[in-house]
Design an enzyme around this catalytic site. Structure first.
Site, short mmCIF file in Angstrom:
data_model
loop_
_atom_site.label_atom_id
_atom_site.label_comp_id
_atom_site.label_asym_id
_atom_site.label_seq_id
_atom_site.Cartn_x
_atom_site.Cartn_y
_atom_site.Cartn_z
N GLY A 54 1.24 4.18 -7.49
CA GLY A 54 1.88 3.13 -8.36
C GLY A 54 1.08 1.94 -8.15
N ASP B 155 -1.83 6.19 -10.36
CA ASP B 155 -0.63 5.52 -10.92
C ASP B 155 -0.45 6.61 -12.13
OD1 ASP B 155 0.78 2.68 -11.23
OD2 ASP B 155 0.77 3.83 -13.07
N ILE B 156 0.71 6.69 -12.77
CA ILE B 156 1.14 7.29 -13.97
C ILE B 156 0.24 7.14 -15.30
CG2 ILE B 156 2.99 6.22 -14.73
CD1 ILE B 156 4.25 9.11 -15.12
N TYR C 64 19.66 0.90 -8.78
CA TYR C 64 18.38 0.76 -7.83
C TYR C 64 18.82 0.66 -6.56
CZ TYR C 64 14.24 -1.97 -6.22
OH TYR C 64 13.21 -2.48 -5.61
N LYS D 257 17.93 3.07 -3.29
CA LYS D 257 17.24 2.25 -2.08
C LYS D 257 18.04 2.82 -0.79
CE LYS D 257 13.51 0.80 -3.94
NZ LYS D 257 12.19 1.32 -3.67
#
Ligand code: SER
Length: 316
Positions: free
Chosen positions: A9, A35-36, A142, A146
């Site tokens: 990332g 990273d993608i 999110y 997490k």
């Protein structure tokens, strides 16, 4: 021994700055950025860069084995606002990504860093000086991802001895890379708009206080935690770390000290709800005791530094 480090990332707000910092510490060629998407900053080409989807575990595992990677920073994730729009893909990326890397860490025995967030807290959490151990009933996808992730980290540590370390980042503010898809992003956009147009329309209401941190301190916390001896890292869910708390109104007032003509208006959107479910300030005494965490930047120092660097970047 050569210590290879992998950042997953690397195009993101934390990733791009962390790669730079890690290359300074470990040497450019020893930090593999992935990273993608193709690298979005020139700097990422100062050392190895690979385009990899974190969910392609065969490829990630290959990269780790081939390069004898000893540390992995898993930063690929969808943030709060984007995750609400893409519930399933957020869960898939945020959760499967972590579980895949925890399994690889179990096999390959590397140290794993995974970021958690103040979003693990929810409306029933005490809002002021939120303690390390308290109610965690998040109301965003999110936050749910997490919180589940934190429990998986602790589980893999206890059950399989995986050396996984984590921080509950507050809103992060930096001048090198813009954030994307988060609720705290306003605190970065406001600086760019202040310099460009002297006006900012804020998507949070004026008195919405949130815990925030300057990127310098976020990098310090991240490398500080990763450098600590394993025995010092007593929390294996995720550490509270605090730095500054302010509202959009207070930040605007600070910016006005440097740009007198600056004005702000408010048009709260859906992100207001997410912000209201989060703490206003964080008690990070456990991190301070366990591995000597201490922030350096307050609101005034951060504002001055942000404006200075963004101005310089525009001029060059
Ligand atoms: N900065 C994040 C967000 O706003 C919170 O961790 O989504």
């Amino acid at each position: 021994m050569r210590e290879s480090v992998l950042v997953i990332g690397a195009n993101g707000q934390i990733g791009s700055e962390l790669v730079e910092e890690l290359r300074r510490i470990y040497g450019n060629s020893n930090v593999i950025a992935t990273d993608i998407k193709p690298a979005t900053s020139e700097m990422l080409h100062n050392g190895p860069f690979e385009q990899v989807d974190v969910l392609d575990f065969a490829k990630v595992s290959n990269l780790i084995r081939k390069n004898k990677v000893r540390q992995v920073y898993l930063l690929a994730a969808l943030l709060s606002a984007t995750a609400e729009e893409k519930i399933k893909s957020a869960w898939r990326l945020n959760m499967e990504g972590l579980l895949g890397l925890l399994d690889l860490a179990k096999e390959e025995k590397f140290k794993l860093f995974w970021p958690s967030s103040i979003a693990v807290f929810g409306p029933t959490t005490p809002k002021q000086k939120t303690p390390q151990h308290t109610v965690t009933e998040p109301s965003t996808v999110y936050g749910i991802s997490k919180l589940a992730g934190e429990m998986w980290c602790e589980y893999y540590f206890k059950k399989f001895g995986v050396d996984v370390r984590s921080i509950r980042y507050p809103g992060l503010i930096g001048w090198k890379t813009e954030p994307g898809g988060g609720t705290t992003d306003y605190a970065v956009h406001i600086f760019h708009e202040a310099l460009k147009t002297k006006h900012y329309e804020c998507f949070l209401s004026e008195n919405t206080v949130l815990p925030m941190m300057y990127m310098h301190d976020a990098l310090k916390a991240t490398t500080g935690l990763m450098d600590a001896d394993a025995e010092q890292v007593k929390i294996r869910t995720s550490y509270n770390v605090g730095a500054i708390s302010f509202s959009p109104k207070e930040l605007a007032a600070e910016i006005k000290k440097h740009i007198p003509g600056f004005s702000i208006s408010y048009k709260p959107d859906i992100r207001q709800q997410y912000a209201e479910s989060w703490p206003q300030s964080i008690d990070d005494s456990v991190a301070r005791t366990d591995w000597n965490w201490k922030p350096e930047f307050d609101l005034a120092k951060m504002t001055e530094d942000m404006l200075h660097h963004i101005q310089q970047a525009v001029e060059h």
